[in-house]
Design a protein around this motif. Structure first.
Motif, PDB file in Angstrom:
ATOM      1  N   ILE A   1       5.359  43.102   0.905  1.00  0.00           N
ATOM      2  CA  ILE A   1       6.387  44.039   0.435  1.00  0.00           C
ATOM      3  C   ILE A   1       6.705  45.069   1.514  1.00  0.00           C
ATOM      4  O   ILE A   1       7.880  45.350   1.812  1.00  0.00           O
ATOM      5  N   LEU A   2       5.651  45.638   2.125  1.00  0.00           N
ATOM      6  CA  LEU A   2       5.861  46.629   3.191  1.00  0.00           C
ATOM      7  C   LEU A   2       6.560  45.995   4.398  1.00  0.00           C
ATOM      8  O   LEU A   2       7.459  46.592   4.989  1.00  0.00           O
ATOM      9  N   PHE A   3       6.139  44.774   4.740  1.00  0.00           N
ATOM     10  CA  PHE A   3       6.770  44.070   5.854  1.00  0.00           C
ATOM     11  C   PHE A   3       8.226  43.759   5.539  1.00  0.00           C
ATOM     12  O   PHE A   3       9.096  43.891   6.392  1.00  0.00           O
TER      13      PHE A   3
ATOM     14  N   PRO B   1      16.706  46.823   2.380  1.00  0.00           N
ATOM     15  CA  PRO B   1      15.237  46.803   2.468  1.00  0.00           C
ATOM     16  C   PRO B   1      14.557  46.359   1.172  1.00  0.00           C
ATOM     17  O   PRO B   1      13.608  45.569   1.220  1.00  0.00           O
ATOM     18  N   PHE B   2      15.032  46.845   0.034  1.00  0.00           N
ATOM     19  CA  PHE B   2      14.385  46.503  -1.238  1.00  0.00           C
ATOM     20  C   PHE B   2      14.526  45.017  -1.533  1.00  0.00           C
ATOM     21  O   PHE B   2      13.570  44.342  -1.926  1.00  0.00           O
ATOM     22  N   LYS B   3      15.723  44.475  -1.325  1.00  0.00           N
ATOM     23  CA  LYS B   3      15.963  43.047  -1.537  1.00  0.00           C
ATOM     24  C   LYS B   3      15.125  42.214  -0.581  1.00  0.00           C
ATOM     25  O   LYS B   3      14.546  41.186  -0.960  1.00  0.00           O
TER      26      LYS B   3
ATOM     27  N   THR C   1      10.637  38.533   0.523  1.00  0.00           N
ATOM     28  CA  THR C   1       9.473  38.239   1.361  1.00  0.00           C
ATOM     29  C   THR C   1       8.224  38.040   0.516  1.00  0.00           C
ATOM     30  O   THR C   1       7.459  37.094   0.727  1.00  0.00           O
ATOM     31  N   ALA C   2       8.011  38.933  -0.463  1.00  0.00           N
ATOM     32  CA  ALA C   2       6.848  38.815  -1.343  1.00  0.00           C
ATOM     33  C   ALA C   2       6.938  37.565  -2.211  1.00  0.00           C
ATOM     34  O   ALA C   2       5.932  36.885  -2.456  1.00  0.00           O
ATOM     35  N   PHE C   3       8.131  37.238  -2.666  1.00  0.00           N
ATOM     36  CA  PHE C   3       8.327  36.055  -3.520  1.00  0.00           C
ATOM     37  C   PHE C   3       7.988  34.773  -2.760  1.00  0.00           C
ATOM     38  O   PHE C   3       7.304  33.885  -3.291  1.00  0.00           O
TER      39      PHE C   3
ATOM     40  N   GLY D   1      13.874  44.564   6.482  1.00  0.00           N
ATOM     41  CA  GLY D   1      15.207  44.891   5.998  1.00  0.00           C
ATOM     42  C   GLY D   1      15.795  46.102   6.695  1.00  0.00           C
ATOM     43  O   GLY D   1      16.988  46.142   7.005  1.00  0.00           O
ATOM     44  N   TYR D   2      14.945  47.081   6.984  1.00  0.00           N
ATOM     45  CA  TYR D   2      15.407  48.302   7.651  1.00  0.00           C
ATOM     46  C   TYR D   2      15.852  48.000   9.082  1.00  0.00           C
ATOM     47  O   TYR D   2      16.928  48.414   9.514  1.00  0.00           O
ATOM     48  N   PHE D   3      15.027  47.267   9.827  1.00  0.00           N
ATOM     49  CA  PHE D   3      15.323  47.010  11.241  1.00  0.00           C
ATOM     50  C   PHE D   3      16.433  45.987  11.442  1.00  0.00           C
ATOM     51  O   PHE D   3      17.101  46.003  12.476  1.00  0.00           O
TER      52      PHE D   3
END
Length: 203
Positions: free
Chosen positions: A162-164, A176-178, A183-185, A169-171
């Protein structure tokens, strides 16, 4: 007056070129980190979950996981090196072709790649893979019972994913949330599939 205008235009072009170069290089580094960390988090996580489903000890899972991380880092780093080397080779072929076609070559429009790009790409991907790959293996280092360690590994790795995903998403300029949810899914699906397959073959 015209000379001042020309000088200002020249400064703007130099600034623009300088900005594009920095942006280009930073985007390559971010891409390599994303490739390394995403695979580093997901593949050892799925391997550890699968072996946990086969009811083997934490020590066996840890040994297999470390071996996978080492092999994966080498493989991914080599892949990054070869990709960057191919890019440099392609530039040289295109440069020669342009020189053969054009007698006067004031600017052929090709961007010369950094000669150290292949090595840096290999190192960045390999180190990122190792850093990501150690995350799902940490619980197996301190918890001897695999059925308990796998639960801690799932929680720790999902938090890391989730953090990654947020950082990715930010970079990359995406949501980012999506990105974090996706990524976690993906990581959860991969580990659940590996765990279920191991359970089926174990039965």
């Amino acid at each position: 007056m015209a000379e001042n205008g020309y000088a200002d235009l020249e400064k703007q072009v130099l600034l623009l070129n300088d900005h594009e170069e920095k942006h280009f290089m930073s985007s390559e580094i971010v891409r390599d980190i994303i490739i390394g960390v995403s695979d580093g988090l997901t593949v050892p996580f799925a391997l550890a979950a699968g072996l946990s489903g086969a009811d083997v000890s934490s020590s066996i899972i840890l040994i297999a996981g470390i071996a996978e991380v080492a092999a994966g880092a080498i493989s991914m780093g080599l892949g990054g090196y070869l990709a960057a080397k191919s890019e440099a080779d392609h530039y040289m072929r295109e440069l020669k072709r342009e020189q053969d076609e054009i007698v006067a070559v004031p600017d052929i429009g090709l961007e010369k790649p950094d000669p150290m790009r292949a090595l840096w790409s290999a190192m960045t991907i390999a180190i990122s893979y190792i850093m990501g790959g150690l995350v799902p293996l940490l619980p197996y280092m301190v918890i001897p019972v695999a059925t308990e360690a796998v639960l801690a590994s799932v929680v720790l790795t999902l938090v890391a994913l989730i953090l990654f995903g947020l950082a990715k998403g930010y970079f990359t300029g995406n949501q980012p949330f999506k990105s974090a949810i996706q990524t976690a899914f993906i990581g959860a699906i991969a580990s659940a599939a590996a765990y279920s397959i191991a359970k089926v073959f174990r039965a």
